[in-house]
Motif scaffolding. Sequence first.
Motif, PDB file in Angstrom:
ATOM      1  N   ASN A 184      -5.636  10.461   3.387  1.00  0.00           N
ATOM      2  CA  ASN A 184      -6.412  10.947   2.253  1.00  0.00           C
ATOM      3  C   ASN A 184      -6.754   9.784   1.329  1.00  0.00           C
ATOM      4  O   ASN A 184      -7.838   9.711   0.769  1.00  0.00           O
ATOM      5  N   HIS A 185      -5.805   8.880   1.154  1.00  0.00           N
ATOM      6  CA  HIS A 185      -6.064   7.660   0.373  1.00  0.00           C
ATOM      7  C   HIS A 185      -5.061   6.604   0.774  1.00  0.00           C
ATOM      8  O   HIS A 185      -4.029   6.913   1.388  1.00  0.00           O
ATOM      9  N   LEU A 186      -5.376   5.364   0.463  1.00  0.00           N
ATOM     10  CA  LEU A 186      -4.500   4.239   0.756  1.00  0.00           C
ATOM     11  C   LEU A 186      -4.544   3.362  -0.488  1.00  0.00           C
ATOM     12  O   LEU A 186      -5.574   2.784  -0.813  1.00  0.00           O
ATOM     13  N   THR A 187      -3.432   3.334  -1.178  1.00  0.00           N
ATOM     14  CA  THR A 187      -3.426   2.844  -2.552  1.00  0.00           C
ATOM     15  C   THR A 187      -2.861   1.435  -2.681  1.00  0.00           C
ATOM     16  O   THR A 187      -1.689   1.219  -2.347  1.00  0.00           O
ATOM     17  N   PRO A 188      -3.663   0.488  -3.142  1.00  0.00           N
ATOM     18  CA  PRO A 188      -3.124  -0.843  -3.423  1.00  0.00           C
ATOM     19  C   PRO A 188      -2.505  -0.905  -4.819  1.00  0.00           C
ATOM     20  O   PRO A 188      -2.616   0.042  -5.602  1.00  0.00           O
ATOM     21  N   ARG A 196       0.841  -1.203   0.000  1.00  0.00           N
ATOM     22  CA  ARG A 196       0.000   0.000   0.000  1.00  0.00           C
ATOM     23  C   ARG A 196       0.874   1.250   0.000  1.00  0.00           C
ATOM     24  O   ARG A 196       1.969   1.235   0.544  1.00  0.00           O
ATOM     25  N   HIS A 197       0.335   2.336  -0.574  1.00  0.00           N
ATOM     26  CA  HIS A 197       0.912   3.636  -0.226  1.00  0.00           C
ATOM     27  C   HIS A 197      -0.210   4.528   0.304  1.00  0.00           C
ATOM     28  O   HIS A 197      -1.330   4.504  -0.189  1.00  0.00           O
ATOM     29  N   GLY A 198       0.127   5.268   1.336  1.00  0.00           N
ATOM     30  CA  GLY A 198      -0.844   6.176   1.924  1.00  0.00           C
ATOM     31  C   GLY A 198      -0.438   7.606   1.636  1.00  0.00           C
ATOM     32  O   GLY A 198       0.687   7.887   1.213  1.00  0.00           O
ATOM     33  N   GLY A 208     -10.093   7.102  -3.997  1.00  0.00           N
ATOM     34  CA  GLY A 208      -9.669   5.701  -4.035  1.00  0.00           C
ATOM     35  C   GLY A 208      -8.683   5.401  -5.138  1.00  0.00           C
ATOM     36  O   GLY A 208      -9.032   4.993  -6.235  1.00  0.00           O
ATOM     37  N   GLU A 209      -7.418   5.590  -4.815  1.00  0.00           N
ATOM     38  CA  GLU A 209      -6.384   5.433  -5.830  1.00  0.00           C
ATOM     39  C   GLU A 209      -5.945   3.969  -5.970  1.00  0.00           C
ATOM     40  O   GLU A 209      -6.077   3.169  -5.040  1.00  0.00           O
ATOM     41  N   ILE A 210      -5.402   3.656  -7.137  1.00  0.00           N
ATOM     42  CA  ILE A 210      -4.792   2.337  -7.394  1.00  0.00           C
ATOM     43  C   ILE A 210      -3.556   2.588  -8.239  1.00  0.00           C
ATOM     44  O   ILE A 210      -3.488   3.609  -8.927  1.00  0.00           O
TER      45      ILE A 210
HETATM   46 NI    NI Z   1      -1.252   8.500  -3.974  1.00  0.00          NI
END
Ligand code: NI
Length: 573
Positions: free
Chosen positions: A222-226, A68-70, A367-369
């Motif tokens: 703000n987002h948590l990106t898989p 993940r990146h947050g 919701g990022e990916i």
């Molecule tokens: Ni991001």
Amino acid sequence: MPEFVSKVDMQHRLFAELSAMFGRETPLYDRSLRVNRRCNRHVCDLLGRLHAGFSMSDRELERTSGERHGAIRIGRPDEYHWVGRYFAQFAMQPHNFYDTTNLGAKSQPIIATAFRSARDPAHRVFVSLLMTDSFDDATRRRIEALLATRQVFGPRAKELIEKAERQGGLEAADAAALIREGTERIFKWTPRARDHALYQQLCAAGFKIAADIACFRSHHLNHLTPNTLCMDLYTGAMKFCLGEINERAALERVETALLRLRVQADRDWMRLHFKAMDRAAIDGFGAGTVSDDQIEAIAASLLDELKAHEVLPKELRHSGFKDTTEGPSQDTPVFLRQDAYRALTEAVEFEEADGSTVNATHTARFGEIEQRFYACTPEGRTLYDQCLEQAEAAIAKDPGLAKRDHAAYEAAYASHFAPIPKTLRELLEHGLVYGRYWATPKGVAARGSITTTDLHELVRRGFADVEGLRYEDFLPVSAAGIFASNLNQYGTVATAAKRPVYTQKLLEDILGRPIVDTNAQYKGAWAESVLATYRELGLLGRVAPDERDAMERSAAEFEGPPGTKGIGALAAR
Ligand code: NI
Ligand code: OOG
């Protein structure tokens, strides 16, 4: 001696728990993870046919999908300092300096770094600091006054961090408590905000980013990106699930993505996407084939599953999925590609100074990916930047194209990236990306009879092999675009009478620790592997002394600041 929990294990636990927390806060995030899981499962079905011997159980797939990146946004330098100390306990150090204050239309009053492990990074967090001195005095004073009254790092978190620093680690109960400070306080969303008048004023003045930071009580994610194994498969699937495209269009997009993957997913792609998989295992896969009919069947099966389980009920509100993917075109495997469902409009209750409350909404969490590719050399980055600039300029002339005719948009976008080669071998031969080299058994056996030191020739003749280094960082322009698109506000103009200049040194002083320059790290990993390859092939003596010196200097730098080890230690695996 007390038993300390490994910092890397703590990092895995922190991110697993942040993911669970974010899922509870945001059901659409959980659904997007499920959609991604179904997409990845179908990618693995295709890969199993393409690479005879490849298989991945659901459990293995789940295990490799935890990355993940947050993104968090900080308001005060002292808070930023504590964030750095917090992440250090999870083996995450600041990497690269990002200044988004000078990116034309996409500028934001933000400087940032990203925390990750230097070696074999699993997770990362992009941490921004609001630069209040880029605002006019009156605005600045109001923002700072509000920020001064909040405390995100409580006494318990500080105490645990200090203890960990003193001892050099934490025992199990303390480690769990520090993770809880993250999930229950530091990164937790609260629908409670303050000073609605200031919020409205900042938004109206074009300072949404400041409102998002200053008016809230925590550094909520703000987002948590898989990660995804196939961006275009996922975006087609999500657009279908969110009701933006019909089944026929979805099937077409999904099939197109799989047809492309059939060509792209060669051995280099496998090494890049399954970094935990044994190199020898990947080399041992046999060449298989996948027919068009089989691709159609995989696509149909994915669509059936989505229809049965993942289509969002009409009454559930969302803000749609972005129409275009950030980063390089789908056929250009450099840096990273990112996409997202748009920021949700969430209910927020503002507490006013007089004790009254105002019910309002806030739109920021999205919701990022992402899908990660090869790390570019400075030459590669320059070429990428040129291509991106042209692509963005062309697209700006017809912003509706992606929605109207997605295939035409993709073709147009890709045409601007045509100057960048599409395979790892070509990218390496043009010096555009970094690779990690090693001597093959065939090469070692031929030691003494090899005369060339041309790396590409050594690879072509089977004396050496290479894998591309994965890009583990962020892109300033994409990051700025992400702020802009999820705040739905392009460009925040500095209103300070004198526009400040921000430096890496400034952020390092705030952090009280050095920021790692990752270009030196990638170059060092490359240099170290090349030196080892020459050594094993008995070729070191043939390398020009100045070239060898330069590589040795790069390799030495790559060890990084004290307490970190470079990515290249991986080469020893
Ligand atoms: Ni991001
Ligand atoms: C951070 C934007 C940067 C990315 O993926 O480039 C980022 C933010 O929106 O707070 O997360």
